[in-house]
Enzyme design. Structure first.
Site, mmCIF file in Angstrom:
data_model
loop_
_atom_site.group_PDB
_atom_site.id
_atom_site.type_symbol
_atom_site.label_atom_id
_atom_site.label_comp_id
_atom_site.label_asym_id
_atom_site.label_seq_id
_atom_site.Cartn_x
_atom_site.Cartn_y
_atom_site.Cartn_z
ATOM 1 N N CYS A 101 23.442 -0.648 11.421
ATOM 2 C CA CYS A 101 24.139 0.637 11.453
ATOM 3 C C CYS A 101 23.385 1.703 10.672
ATOM 4 O O CYS A 101 23.440 2.889 11.020
ATOM 5 C CB CYS A 101 25.548 0.483 10.911
ATOM 6 S SG CYS A 101 25.643 -0.115 9.203
ATOM 7 N N CYS A 132 26.423 -8.077 4.543
ATOM 8 C CA CYS A 132 27.518 -7.180 4.918
ATOM 9 C C CYS A 132 28.674 -7.964 5.538
ATOM 10 O O CYS A 132 29.837 -7.716 5.230
ATOM 11 C CB CYS A 132 27.007 -6.124 5.899
ATOM 12 S SG CYS A 132 28.206 -4.829 6.291
#
Length: 392
Positions: free
Chosen positions: A234, A135
């Site tokens: 997340c 990410c």
């Protein structure tokens, strides 16, 4: 403010006169009854804002240092009320408080493809992917730098990560270093950043302890100063657990839990709910502790064994990125982390072809997990890292 023979006044930022990544700023200088108009350059930086205390403080520090700050929030998650909604509001409030612009970039499709689909595919194949390093490079830092350069005429970005960057003039390479606060150090997740991305990045919190970050946030009166810590992942924070996230995409599939001889010890509801080295939550009774030693997705089996079966002397790593040094032609000795919170352990790194290495540990290691990152260090310096593909 004045000193002998000098006086400064009327400091003002001129807008919209910007040239590349630099904004003009002027002041009036009085020297021996002569008044001079002095114009100098003020650096512009795009700061990634999640709405948490770390990124907020990073932006505030740079703002107070005289940077022209532009706040940028990446909209990551699909679905109403997912993940970023509260963060975007807090990020916008911070920018209003600092008096700086705030922009939101919708990269939900990119996040879906490179993170969500990547995770689901990996877990269904019996590996345990690490989304954070992927990410950082593909979804966050890369798109941020591209957007800053192409849309904002700015060549620098900053984030609230705990890590440091230096430049080695002898080798001409940017070096990624551990943060001063070793408990918050995030260099493990940043090993995949390219030289171009490191050259464009500032980590304002790298020299700070976490307690200093909150103190500075309080001194600046930031609304996020007392905001609770967020989860490192997340998707877990958004869905409650990794299991809940995976259950949205992968249907239950009952199979056998077996020992190394093939004896059936119990049942499972999907290999994607297990990881190599897992000991708790197996749902089977045994005379000694058992660990997951293999995930056989093709045959839908979870294989367990004792501690000796989950301890390995070496492993191979692919998708290797050499960070602070160029790829060596001969083996090197270093210290490696095979999980974020694992202790760095001595290792010999043997370069192979096609962006791969073999790691030979000085002492056999437990729970080497395909899909996770292995990152090797020389002291505080990140030498390189990659994704574990198999163990011996």
């Amino acid at each position: 403010m004045s000193t002998t023979g000098y006086a400064y006044a009327n400091s003002v930022t001129l807008k919209p006169k910007c040239f590349g990544s630099k904004a003009l700023k002027e002041c009036v200088l009085q020297l021996d009854n002569h008044v001079y108009r002095v114009v100098f350059c003020m650096k512009k930086v795009v700061v990634g804002l999640s709405g948490g205390v770390d990124s907020s403080t990073a932006a505030a520090i740079l703002h107070h240092q005289g940077y022209e700050v532009i706040g940028l929030t990446l909209w990551l998650m699909k679905g109403k009320g997912q993940c970023c909604s509260e963060g975007m509001i807090d990020a916008a409030d911070l920018c209003e408080q600092l008096g700086v612009p705030h922009q939101i970039v919708d990269i939900r499709d990119l996040f879906q493809t490179h993170i969500v689909d990547y995770l689901v595919t990996g877990y269904s194949a019996g590996i345990t992917p690490l989304p954070c390093s992927q990410c950082n490079k593909t979804v966050k830092f890369g798109p941020m730098v591209q957007y800053a350069r192409e849309e904002l005429g700015c060549d620098r970005i900053a984030t609230g990560h705990y890590a440091r960057i230096s430049y080695d003039e002898a080798t001409g390479r940017y070096q990624l270093l551990r943060a001063v606060d070793r408990n918050k150090d995030q260099s493990y997740f940043l090993y995949d950043l390219s030289q171009d991305l490191l050259a464009a990045t500032i980590f304002p919190l790298g020299e700070l302890e976490k307690t200093d970050t909150r103190r500075i946030a309080t001194e600046y009166g930031l609304k996020t100063a007392d905001k609770p810590e967020s989860q490192d992942l997340c998707l877990v924070e958004s869905n409650g657990s990794m299991r809940a996230f995976l259950d949205k995409y992968l249907a239950p599939k009952t199979g056998d839990i077996v020992d190394v001889t093939g004896k059936v010890l119990g049942q499972h509801d999907g290999v994607h709910h297990y990881t190599i080295g897992q000991r708790k939550g197996l749902g089977i009774a045994a005379a000694e502790p058992l660990y997951v030693i293999e995930l056989d997705a093709e045959n839908n089996k979870v294989v367990v064994g004792d501690r000796t079966k989950v301890t390995q002397p070496e492993c191979t790593v692919n998708r290797v990125n050499w960070v602070s040094i160029a790829e060596p032609s001969t083996p090197i000795h270093a210290e490696v982390q095979i999980r974020y919170r694992s202790t760095a352990t001595p290792v010999t790194v043997i370069p192979l072809e096609n962006f791969r290495v073999r790691l030979v540990f000085d002492e056999p290691q437990i729970s080497i997990t395909p899909g996770q990152a292995a990152v090797w260090y020389d002291g505080e310096k990140v030498l390189g890292g990659g994704i574990i593909e198999q163990f011996s």
